[in-house]
Write a protein that holds these residues in place. Sequence first.
Motif, short mmCIF file in Angstrom:
data_model
loop_
_atom_site.label_atom_id
_atom_site.label_comp_id
_atom_site.label_asym_id
_atom_site.label_seq_id
_atom_site.Cartn_x
_atom_site.Cartn_y
_atom_site.Cartn_z
N GLY A 109 4.55 4.95 0.45
CA GLY A 109 5.11 5.60 1.63
C GLY A 109 5.89 6.85 1.36
N TYR A 132 5.28 10.37 2.67
CA TYR A 132 5.44 10.55 4.12
C TYR A 132 6.90 10.43 4.56
CZ TYR A 132 0.44 9.76 3.77
OH TYR A 132 -0.88 9.85 3.41
N VAL A 144 11.40 5.90 1.78
CA VAL A 144 11.19 4.46 1.99
C VAL A 144 11.94 3.73 0.88
CG1 VAL A 144 9.54 2.57 2.19
CG2 VAL A 144 8.89 4.85 2.97
N GLY A 165 6.54 6.92 6.72
CA GLY A 165 6.45 6.29 5.41
C GLY A 165 6.43 4.77 5.49
N ILE A 189 2.92 3.47 6.34
CA ILE A 189 2.01 3.53 5.19
C ILE A 189 2.36 2.42 4.19
CG2 ILE A 189 1.24 4.93 3.23
CD1 ILE A 189 0.18 5.90 5.95
N SER A 190 3.65 2.21 3.95
CA SER A 190 4.07 1.16 3.01
C SER A 190 3.68 -0.22 3.52
CB SER A 190 5.58 1.23 2.78
OG SER A 190 5.91 2.36 1.98
#
Length: 317
Positions: A149, A152, A155, A174, A177-178
């Motif tokens: 992440g 982005y 995180v 982020g 995505i994580s």
Amino acid sequence: MGKIAFIFPGQGSQYVGMAKDFYDEIKESRLVFEEADDALNMKLSSLVFEGTEEDLMKTEITQPAVLTASIAMLKALEKEGIDCDYTAGLSLGEYSSLVKSKAMSFSDTLRIVRERGKFMQEAVPQGVGGMAALLGLDRIYLPDVLEAGKDYGIVEVANYNSPEQIVISGELKGIKISCKKAIELGAKKAVELPVSAPFHTSLLTPAGEKLRRELEKITINDLQKTVISNVDGKPVETKEEIVQKLVDQVSHSVLWQQSIEKMINDGVDTFVEIGPGKSLSGFVKRIGKSMNKEVTTLNINNVDTFRQAVEKLTKGA
């Protein structure tokens, strides 16, 4: 019975009507709400008992509301002569544990947590930050999840809650995505949380510094109980440590699992969760199981569970 710990929940446990039965039935609890109304110069009790969920979700209201409900329940327990050896609280709940230890007065703590809520909310614009709970992720994969992440946005780990649950926090892009990466790496679930800010990350460092200025205005006393700190999972040794630990807590990971492990290793075998919700009891059970230790958990969030807990604790005395 071994040692007893009182543990207190944090933000997210709140609901409209919490502790109303204590207010109605127990004088000591009612006095707590009356003190809160006076200290904050507002009808917090009306917001808690009759307000809207939307009002109660505002961080500057949520934080004193959860604190007040928890202390109202605590006073009912103390009236029965029941006490603890250790105390700790998850994030905001740490302030309840500091009130229990007499390190800070209830009225001062109310004002501090209201400001804490404002500072945390103001640190990051609405809609930019978020949090997510990762369930069943093997810790070996945590660095990969965080790394995924970071392209982005920030995180970071906000909470180590139990062997099965980690909470990540940071910039929303982020976080999303994580979460995807966590599922790819075997997490059972990745659940975005309904929160208004990325708590317990470096994004909230400015909020911690504002909080410091408020904490430095109040009297902090020697601790009458052993308080386990969120930021390092260790006992707070002196009153001089308290301000720095509370400042760090805003922008650092909450080491809840490590805090419970410390208490279990020190001989605590009974954990009494005092306040709205019951998530902490679940965490404690899973932590105890992972350590192959027998622990008893009692949850006090209404008058019925309070009476049940009193009966069990007085029988075991």
